[in-house]
Design an enzyme around this catalytic site. Structure first.
Site, PDB file in Angstrom:
ATOM      1  N   CYS A   2       0.543  -1.280  -0.054  1.00  0.00           N
ATOM      2  CA  CYS A   2       0.000  -0.137   0.490  1.00  0.00           C
ATOM      3  C   CYS A   2       0.796   0.974   0.189  1.00  0.00           C
ATOM      4  O   CYS A   2       2.240   0.642  -0.069  1.00  0.00           O
ATOM      5  CB  CYS A   2      -0.780  -0.333   1.536  1.00  0.00           C
ATOM      6  SG  CYS A   2      -0.343   0.647   2.635  1.00  0.00           S
ATOM      7  N   CYS A  60       2.968   1.671   3.366  1.00  0.00           N
ATOM      8  CA  CYS A  60       4.009   0.186   2.561  1.00  0.00           C
ATOM      9  C   CYS A  60       5.072   1.042   1.924  1.00  0.00           C
ATOM     10  O   CYS A  60       6.505   1.073   2.421  1.00  0.00           O
ATOM     11  CB  CYS A  60       4.157  -0.632   2.811  1.00  0.00           C
ATOM     12  SG  CYS A  60       2.659  -1.798   3.204  1.00  0.00           S
TER      13      CYS A  60
END
Length: 79
Positions: free
Chosen positions: A10, A13
Site C-alpha cells: 500500500c 508501505c
C-alpha cells in the site's frame, strides 16, 4: 544489516520503504532492504497492523510510517 518492510504494498508501505532508503543514505550505511508482502510471513512477526519495520529480525515500528529522521535514529543502534 537486514531490513524488512512488512506490508501488502500500500501507499504507507511504499512511504516506509522510501523513508528507510533515505535514512540509510543519510547515514551512509548499506543494508539489504526486503519487502515482505505475504500475510503469513507478516503474521509470523506478530505484526497485526502494517506497515512494519523489521531490523535484523526485530520489529522496531508497526502500524505507522515513521519519518526518515526517526528511522535514522533507530538505525544508529545497529551501526
Amino acid at each position: 544489516m537486514l531490513i524488512k518492510i512488512l506490508g501488502g504494498g500500500c501507499k504507507n508501505c511504499q512511504n516506509l520503504h522510501k523513508n528507510t532508503l533515505e535514512a540509510l543514505e543519510t547515514l551512509g550505511v548499506e543494508a539489504e532492504v526486503v519487502k515482505v508482502e505475504e500475510i503469513n510471513d507478516i503474521m509470523a512477526y506478530g505484526v497485526m497492523k502494517t506497515p512494519a519495520l523489521v531490523i535484523d529480525e526485530e520489529v522496531k515500528v508497526m502500524g505507522r510510517v515513521p519519518k526518515a529522521k526517526e528511522i535514522t535514529k533507530i538505525l544508529k543502534e545497529y551501526i
